[in-house]
Scaffold this motif. Structure first.
Motif, PDB file in Angstrom:
ATOM      1  N   LYS A   1       0.642  -1.036   0.011  1.00 38.00           N
ATOM      2  CA  LYS A   1       0.099   0.028   0.056  1.00 38.00           C
ATOM      3  C   LYS A   1       0.609   1.223  -0.025  1.00 38.00           C
ATOM      4  O   LYS A   1       0.561   2.181  -0.770  1.00 38.00           O
ATOM      5  N   ARG A   2       2.030   1.159   0.859  1.00 38.93           N
ATOM      6  CA  ARG A   2       2.781   2.405   1.002  1.00 38.93           C
ATOM      7  C   ARG A   2       3.479   2.828  -0.511  1.00 38.93           C
ATOM      8  O   ARG A   2       3.363   3.976  -0.938  1.00 38.93           O
ATOM      9  N   GLU A   3       3.734   1.657  -1.356  1.00 40.27           N
ATOM     10  CA  GLU A   3       4.412   1.901  -2.357  1.00 40.27           C
ATOM     11  C   GLU A   3       3.217   2.390  -3.622  1.00 40.27           C
ATOM     12  O   GLU A   3       3.564   3.195  -4.473  1.00 40.27           O
ATOM     13  N   LEU A   4       1.940   1.598  -3.490  1.00 39.66           N
ATOM     14  CA  LEU A   4       1.225   2.302  -4.424  1.00 39.66           C
ATOM     15  C   LEU A   4       0.855   3.905  -3.973  1.00 39.66           C
ATOM     16  O   LEU A   4       0.410   4.530  -4.939  1.00 39.66           O
ATOM     17  N   LEU A   5       0.776   4.297  -2.850  1.00 39.72           N
ATOM     18  CA  LEU A   5       0.532   5.606  -2.537  1.00 39.72           C
ATOM     19  C   LEU A   5       1.437   6.596  -2.952  1.00 39.72           C
ATOM     20  O   LEU A   5       1.139   7.667  -3.385  1.00 39.72           O
ATOM     21  N   ASN A   6       2.701   6.035  -2.895  1.00 38.29           N
ATOM     22  CA  ASN A   6       3.819   6.801  -3.301  1.00 38.29           C
ATOM     23  C   ASN A   6       3.899   7.165  -4.611  1.00 38.29           C
ATOM     24  O   ASN A   6       4.018   8.251  -5.215  1.00 38.29           O
ATOM     25  N   ARG A   7       3.623   6.035  -5.416  1.00 39.84           N
ATOM     26  CA  ARG A   7       3.418   6.334  -6.979  1.00 39.84           C
ATOM     27  C   ARG A   7       2.204   7.179  -7.426  1.00 39.84           C
ATOM     28  O   ARG A   7       2.448   7.823  -8.404  1.00 39.84           O
ATOM     29  N   ASN A   8       1.195   6.970  -6.828  1.00 34.58           N
ATOM     30  CA  ASN A   8      -0.410   7.398  -7.148  1.00 34.58           C
ATOM     31  C   ASN A   8      -0.864   8.327  -6.507  1.00 34.58           C
ATOM     32  O   ASN A   8      -1.782   9.068  -7.118  1.00 34.58           O
ATOM     33  N   VAL A   9      -0.210   8.962  -5.140  1.00 33.16           N
ATOM     34  CA  VAL A   9      -0.804   9.953  -4.566  1.00 33.16           C
ATOM     35  C   VAL A   9       0.571  10.994  -4.079  1.00 33.16           C
ATOM     36  O   VAL A   9       0.319  12.205  -4.456  1.00 33.16           O
ATOM     37  N   VAL A  10       1.299  10.388  -3.685  1.00 32.05           N
ATOM     38  CA  VAL A  10       2.380  11.377  -3.102  1.00 32.05           C
ATOM     39  C   VAL A  10       3.310  11.816  -4.201  1.00 32.05           C
ATOM     40  O   VAL A  10       3.462  13.161  -4.195  1.00 32.05           O
ATOM     41  N   ALA A  11       3.469  11.044  -5.344  1.00 33.12           N
ATOM     42  CA  ALA A  11       4.479  11.578  -6.324  1.00 33.12           C
ATOM     43  C   ALA A  11       3.573  12.874  -7.077  1.00 33.12           C
ATOM     44  O   ALA A  11       4.373  14.015  -7.511  1.00 33.12           O
ATOM     45  N   PRO A  12       2.330  12.685  -7.509  1.00 32.34           N
ATOM     46  CA  PRO A  12       1.604  13.776  -8.070  1.00 32.34           C
ATOM     47  C   PRO A  12       1.265  14.911  -6.999  1.00 32.34           C
ATOM     48  O   PRO A  12       0.499  15.892  -7.541  1.00 32.34           O
TER      49      PRO A  12
END
Length: 748
Positions: free
Chosen positions: A194-205
């Motif tokens: 989940k952390r990796e998914l959020l880093n890619r799709n929420v934090v990065a943008p």
């Protein structure tokens, strides 16, 4: 004994938050169902006005049973009746007639039962303390109801499910079992996903976030959101969130979206699966769509699942999201366990496309595919059974039907595609390195000979034992041709011996065990089936910590980092770096041969954790189970077992070898490196820095330690992450100081 059932008054006091209302739900439901006599009055005392108002609006039981919700106790007992009052901690496990009063006490809580015309006696049969009956999950356990049949237990569970409120249940969980969080999805490897998914799709943008069902915040608390709003039904979850991130905003559910969106992205992990009705599920998705101005990240089921007291399936998640107007088609970005994770963007979001995991993990699942696979596997069943039986029979003496082993020669047929075997070839090679195990090895042998999967060989590699280890093993080898022993009198260390075992192994799969431990009788069968059914190349079971005198306990860290996952890749799961022991692991030997994987014989401590990471990194799929398949005997310090060492030099060599080995793996990403470095820092801190050993280091050891220190480059925030192996709350402040000093000075 009373001739006529007495009227019953229930008066429960809610003093430990909303979780007490969940206890009250379970207790009242059981009392109404199993207590002889009419429950004529139910009063629940809730001093907290906000909680009382919430119960008046949302507690289904209160409406169903006409419960009176009050700030102070007011009701009197019916004359000549029964009054049960106090904390909601009483539970009935079968029909009960109360002929005398009793008291239940425990954990600083008290409940009193008064029966008119009687005094206080013993707690009757069928009456128990409710918290003791609830497992860690907070649900009733069927084993605690031996006098009820399966249907009666199912009916009781269904009634509790109908009457309870999700927020109260989770509040109870967070207060009583905080380490469990909101379940397996919030811990261990799933947390990493989940952390990796959020880093890619929420934090990065750079998106602001509203997190509906934020739980105890362990998944997100270290992420760098531009703005965060946490929403949860459980008051205790919000309290935990505010403690961990006082700079973030938290709100009690339901979220008010009447004024429009509240953030750019709405997160919703493992909340939809707890919606008890289709209408509740649709309402939740509508709330997410109203709350987010650009993107939704949500998990749920795309296919039916077995229903439980807290888990439901109403429709495929993809179809529910696809029905949203003004939103693009949902994009599948990950699957773990039996859950799917989707990102769905507004038509005018202007965001870059969602970033998924590996495409091979995202192949669509259909029941037609499963049916076709089942038909194909059924066609192979007879062939599989013949192959297994032939291979085992070839090993057995002609004069004996069981090969002298007491084991059946006809292996249980499996509905899966087992590899073809040469005649006489064992399916599994069990590799056991031994050193002075005379007191324990017979127990291991007995546990192996009792395996429900009979088609295996055991290779005992003795490492220069000075006791009767070899003599004991040899005596059993004469009885069972599947057992073999090798000795040369030298002490080479566990790595060299396991490598010898790999060289001698004939099985398609290898399984590692230590000479002083033992295995559950279904271990080999369970791990083999798990590996084959999930198309993995590695499978691993969980283990119990045991003492030589027979006491045991669950390895909490093992359970924490090893959830149920099926055929996942190393790249997906950085937290695999926290799994250290090669014992209790089944590996396709072709994988080891193909990549020339061996144990590092220069290491005499921690050698298997490096080997295991090298195996994980190249495996097509890795499957883990929480089922206990292994019993790990923890010897007293100073014991002779080969895996024990107090040498500072060996510890430093182990840490250095592990870190350099992880850094060299092609499949290891930034999170693998950061997690492994943080874990090794904790190991050094606890084993060396907090002890006098640091002052006694030799110049060579100090140089090695300085070299290790120079490679550590992880974020200090990881020292506050309880998911990191070795994390200790009481040590954290001092550990942070030491790490900051290390970063400034380049050494300890």
């Amino acid at each position: 004994m009373t001739d006529t059932p007495l009227p019953v008054t229930l008066r429960f006091e809610i003093t430990q938050g909303a979780g007490d209302l969940y206890l009250a739900t379970v207790s009242i439901t059981a009392l109404r169902r199993f207590l002889t006599g009419s429950v004529t009055r139910i009063e629940v005392v809730i001093p907290d006005p906000a909680l009382r108002e919430d119960a008046q609006k949302n507690w289904t039981l209160a409406k169903d049973a006409q419960v009176k919700l009050v700030a102070d106790a007011t009701a009197a007992a019916d004359a000549g009746g029964i009054t049960i009052s106090g904390a909601p901690i009483v539970m009935l496990t079968r029909p009960v007639t109360l002929d005398a009063g009793f008291v239940i006490e425990g954990g600083g809580r008290r409940l009193v039962c008064d029966v008119a015309g009687t005094g206080q006696g013993d707690i009757p049969d069928g009456v128990q303390s409710l918290p003791q009956l609830l497992g860690p999950s907070g649900q009733i356990q069927p084993a605690q109801f031996p006098d009820l049949d399966a249907q009666e237990i199912a009916d009781l569970s269904a009634e509790i499910r109908r009457l309870h409120h999700n927020g109260y249940f989770w509040d109870y969980r967070y207060r009583t079992n905080p380490d469990l969080g909101s379940g397996v999805g919030s811990r261990g490897v799933f947390q990493s996903i989940k952390r990796e998914l959020l880093n890619r799709n929420v934090v990065a943008p750079g998106l602001s976030v509203v997190d509906i069902g934020c739980g105890d915040l362990e998944v997100v608390r270290l992420l760098n959101f531009s703005r965060y709003i946490g929403v949860d039904e459980a008051p205790r979850a919000l309290e935990l969130g505010r403690e961990k991130r006082p700079d973030w905003e938290f709100r009690q559910a339901p979220l008010d979206v009447s004024g429009g969106s509240v953030a750019e992205a709405a997160l919703c992990f493992e909340v939809l699966i707890h919606a008890p009705t289709a209408q509740a599920a649709e309402k939740l998705i509508d709330t997410l769509a109203r709350a987010a101005s650009k993107r939704i990240v949500i998990s749920g089921y795309d296919h039916p699942v077995p229903q439980s007291p807290i888990v439901y399936f109403h429709a495929p998640l993809k179809d529910m999201l696809g029905a949203l107007e003004g939103w693009k088609a949902p994009v599948l970005i990950a699957r773990y366990e039996n859950l799917s994770v989707y990102v769905v963007d507004r038509d005018d979001s202007g965001l870059p496309p969602p970033v998924p995991f590996e495409p091979r993990e995202l192949e669509p699942f259909t029941w037609d595919m499963l049916g076709a696979l089942g038909n194909k596997l059924d066609g192979l069943t007879a062939q599989v059974s013949r192959l297994a039986a032939t291979a085992h029979a070839a090993q057995a003496p002609a004069a004996s039907n069981d090969g002298g082993t007491g084991q059946p020669t006809d292996a249980t047929a499996r509905n899966l595609n087992m590899p073809a075997l040469r005649q006489g070839q064992p399916l599994i090679s069990v590799i056991v390195s031994c050193y002075n195990e005379a007191a324990f090895v017979e127990r291991l042998i007995d546990s192996l000979r009792a395996q429900t999967e009979p088609n295996f060989e055991v290779l005992f590699l003795d490492d220069g034992s000075q006791d009767e280890t070899v003599s004991i093993i040899t005596s059993h080898c004469r009885k069972d041709p599947r057992l073999k022993v090798s000795q040369d009198g030298r002490n080479l260390g566990p790595s060299a011996r396991r490598n010898q075992g790999l060289d001698a192994a004939q099985g398609r799969y290898v399984y590692f065990a230590d000479g002083d431990d033992y295995v559950e009788e279904t271990a080999l069968e369970r791990l083999l089936n798990l590996l084959l059914e999930t198309d993995a190349e590695v499978s691993r079971g969980a283990h119990l910590f045991c003492t030589p005198d027979g006491h045991s306990q669950i390895n909490q860290m093992d359970q924490y980092h090893q959830p149920e996952v099926y055929s996942v890749s190393y790249a997906q799961m950085p937290s695999l770096v926290f799994l250290y022991s090669a014992a209790n692991t089944l590996i396709d030997r072709h994988l080891l041969v193909r990549h020339d994987l061996r144990f590092d014989s220069s290491l005499r401590l921690g050698e298997d954790r490096l080997f295991l990471q090298q195996v994980f990194a190249v495996a097509r799929g890795i499957s883990l189970t929480k089922d206990i398949t292994y019993r790990w005997i923890r010897q007293a310090e100073g014991g002779a077992h080969l895996s024990f060492s107090r040498s500072v030099e060996e510890r430093l060599a182990s840490v250095q070898g592990y870190l350099s080995g992880i850094a060299a793996l092609e499949g290891a990403g930034p999170r693998h490196l950061a997690y492994s470095q943080a874990a090794m820092f904790w190991e050094l801190y606890i084993r060396l820095i907090e002890t006098p050993d640091l002052d006694a280091l030799t110049p060579e050891a100090r140089q090695t330690l300085a070299g290790i220190a120079g490679t550590l480059d992880f974020s200090e925030d990881l020292l506050g992450d309880r998911c990191i192996k070795g994390w200790a709350e009481r040590r954290e402040p001092r550990a942070r100081e030491v790490y900051r000093k290390l970063r400034r000075n380049g050494g300890f």
